[in-house]
Design a protein around this motif. Structure first.
Motif, PDB file in Angstrom:
ATOM      1  N   PRO A  65      35.153  42.088  23.937  1.00 47.09           N
ATOM      2  CA  PRO A  65      36.392  42.172  23.152  1.00 47.09           C
ATOM      3  C   PRO A  65      36.483  43.514  22.429  1.00 47.09           C
ATOM      4  CG  PRO A  65      34.798  40.777  22.036  1.00 47.09           C
ATOM      5  CD  PRO A  65      34.219  41.094  23.388  1.00 47.09           C
ATOM      6  N   VAL A  66      37.710  43.949  22.189  1.00 45.77           N
ATOM      7  CA  VAL A  66      37.958  45.177  21.436  1.00 45.77           C
ATOM      8  C   VAL A  66      38.322  44.785  20.006  1.00 45.77           C
ATOM      9  CG1 VAL A  66      39.507  47.160  21.185  1.00 45.77           C
ATOM     10  CG2 VAL A  66      38.669  46.501  23.451  1.00 45.77           C
ATOM     11  N   PRO A  67      37.661  45.359  19.004  1.00 42.83           N
ATOM     12  CA  PRO A  67      37.950  44.973  17.615  1.00 42.83           C
ATOM     13  C   PRO A  67      39.398  45.294  17.235  1.00 42.83           C
ATOM     14  CG  PRO A  67      35.897  46.210  17.757  1.00 42.83           C
ATOM     15  CD  PRO A  67      36.565  46.340  19.082  1.00 42.83           C
ATOM     16  N   PRO A  68      40.197  44.291  16.841  1.00 47.00           N
ATOM     17  CA  PRO A  68      41.560  44.548  16.392  1.00 47.00           C
ATOM     18  C   PRO A  68      41.565  44.924  14.908  1.00 47.00           C
ATOM     19  CG  PRO A  68      41.160  42.202  16.370  1.00 47.00           C
ATOM     20  CD  PRO A  68      39.883  42.858  16.848  1.00 47.00           C
ATOM     21  N   VAL A  69      42.728  45.124  14.352  1.00 49.65           N
ATOM     22  CA  VAL A  69      42.831  45.398  12.918  1.00 49.65           C
ATOM     23  C   VAL A  69      42.474  44.144  12.134  1.00 49.65           C
ATOM     24  CG1 VAL A  69      44.421  46.024  11.046  1.00 49.65           C
ATOM     25  CG2 VAL A  69      44.540  47.211  13.254  1.00 49.65           C
ATOM     26  N   ARG A  70      42.926  42.993  12.625  1.00 53.35           N
ATOM     27  CA  ARG A  70      42.599  41.709  12.009  1.00 53.35           C
ATOM     28  C   ARG A  70      42.543  40.646  13.103  1.00 53.35           C
ATOM     29  NH1 ARG A  70      48.018  42.774  10.143  1.00 53.35           N
ATOM     30  NH2 ARG A  70      47.100  43.628   8.260  1.00 53.35           N
ATOM     31  N   PRO A  71      41.800  39.569  12.893  1.00 53.27           N
ATOM     32  CA  PRO A  71      41.729  38.519  13.921  1.00 53.27           C
ATOM     33  C   PRO A  71      43.090  37.854  14.143  1.00 53.27           C
ATOM     34  CG  PRO A  71      39.986  38.269  12.278  1.00 53.27           C
ATOM     35  CD  PRO A  71      40.936  39.279  11.737  1.00 53.27           C
ATOM     36  N   VAL A  72      43.315  37.417  15.365  1.00 51.02           N
ATOM     37  CA  VAL A  72      44.535  36.662  15.664  1.00 51.02           C
ATOM     38  C   VAL A  72      44.433  35.302  14.982  1.00 51.02           C
ATOM     39  CG1 VAL A  72      45.974  35.639  17.461  1.00 51.02           C
ATOM     40  CG2 VAL A  72      44.798  37.812  17.891  1.00 51.02           C
ATOM     41  N   PRO A  73      45.423  34.913  14.183  1.00 52.94           N
ATOM     42  CA  PRO A  73      45.355  33.595  13.539  1.00 52.94           C
ATOM     43  C   PRO A  73      45.395  32.477  14.572  1.00 52.94           C
ATOM     44  CG  PRO A  73      47.074  34.983  12.560  1.00 52.94           C
ATOM     45  CD  PRO A  73      46.633  35.651  13.821  1.00 52.94           C
ATOM     46  N   GLY A  74      44.714  31.377  14.281  1.00 55.90           N
ATOM     47  CA  GLY A  74      44.823  30.213  15.144  1.00 55.90           C
ATOM     48  C   GLY A  74      46.153  29.516  14.921  1.00 55.90           C
ATOM     49  N   GLY A  75      46.402  28.472  15.669  1.00 57.34           N
ATOM     50  CA  GLY A  75      47.648  27.721  15.530  1.00 57.34           C
ATOM     51  C   GLY A  75      48.643  28.057  16.611  1.00 57.34           C
ATOM     52  N   SER A  76      49.854  27.603  16.441  1.00 55.94           N
ATOM     53  CA  SER A  76      50.883  27.799  17.457  1.00 55.94           C
ATOM     54  C   SER A  76      51.488  29.195  17.343  1.00 55.94           C
ATOM     55  CB  SER A  76      51.987  26.755  17.306  1.00 55.94           C
ATOM     56  OG  SER A  76      52.764  27.008  16.145  1.00 55.94           O
TER      57      SER A  76
END
Length: 265
Positions: A65-76
């Motif tokens: 994986p490539v480090p993003p600025v922030r993690p993708v939130p879970g959920g819909s």
């Protein structure tokens, strides 16, 4: 008396003809509206199963994986969309591809450039060129944007039939927050597998730098994943959406309200 009766009958006939024309025009309008909302660009209801419904993000074992600025939130995806800022476009006349670094860097440091990583991830039966452990020479796949089966063969002319699309186009990202990112963060955005899909060359050209308000994949079965992936990329890199773009995304997600955000794993 006879003349009066004849005039009356003629008037009734003309009235019936006028109503018939109005009814025909109304039916034509209804048919056009029906096409727009069932087969047009922003079709409502269940997507048609024209091809793949999703695309991979990571390939276990060799793709990092490539480090993003922030993690993708879970959920819909709908829930994540609600968290994205809504703003107008920033000026784009100063955009240059070089602002996102040299094309196809080895950002994840697995020894291979990003373009070949994505080809290896997305193509079935992908094979390397002779003497290389990186360069993909051939493969095939059910292309997600059009739903067509495509054969890839490396060559000066044939390679362009399969291109690597930035799900959130870099030109679009530049006008919606990427100018505030650091140079390294922009390199990550341009090379993040979350933001990359192997696609039909012509479809990729047709899309250009469009957002969801002006272009969606012809394969309607893929639109829910496509929009969810755009939302996830924008959340991961702190980008915003325009009001028209958000409305277009919501129209697509109305057909799949449970569509999850795309979290790399």
């Amino acid at each position: 008396m006879t003349s009066t009766w004849t005039d009356f009958r003629r008037a009734r006939r003309r009235s019936r003809q006028a109503w018939a024309l109005l009814a025909a025009a109304g039916l034509t309008l209804l048919a056009a509206l029906g096409w727009f909302f069932t087969a047009g660009q922003f079709a409502l209801g269940e997507p048609q199963a024209d091809g793949p419904t999703e695309a991979p993000v990571l390939a276990p074992g060799w793709m990092k994986p490539v480090p993003p600025v922030r993690p993708v939130p879970g959920g819909s995806a709908v829930e994540v969309l609600a968290t994205l800022p809504v703003k107008g476009r920033a000026p784009g006349n100063n955009y240059e591809r070089s602002a996102f670094g040299q094309a196809w860097l080895d950002v994840d440091r697995n020894g291979c450039d990003t373009r070949n990583d994505i080809l290896r991830r997305d193509l079935a039966g992908a094979s390397f060129t002779e003497g290389s452990r990186c360069r993909i020479g051939a493969g095939s796949f059910r292309e997600p944007y059009t739903g067509r089966s495509i054969e890839f063969r490396r060559g000066a002319e044939s390679s362009k039939a399969v291109q690597i699309d930035h799900v959130v186009a870099l030109g679009d990202a530049w006008q919606k927050g990427a100018q505030q990112l650091t140079a390294v963060q922009r390199q990550h955005l341009a090379n993040d597998p979350l933001n990359l899909i192997a696609a039909d060359g012509q479809a990729n050209q047709d899309k250009g730098a469009s957002d969801a308000a002006s272009w969606l994949p012809p394969n309607k079965a893929f639109r829910c994943h496509y929009v969810a992936r755009q939302i996830s990329v924008k959340a991961a890199y702190g980008l915003w959406v325009t009001a028209a773009e958000k409305d277009a995304m919501k129209r697509v997600l109305d057909a799949c309200p449970g569509q999850p955000a795309v979290v790399p794993r």
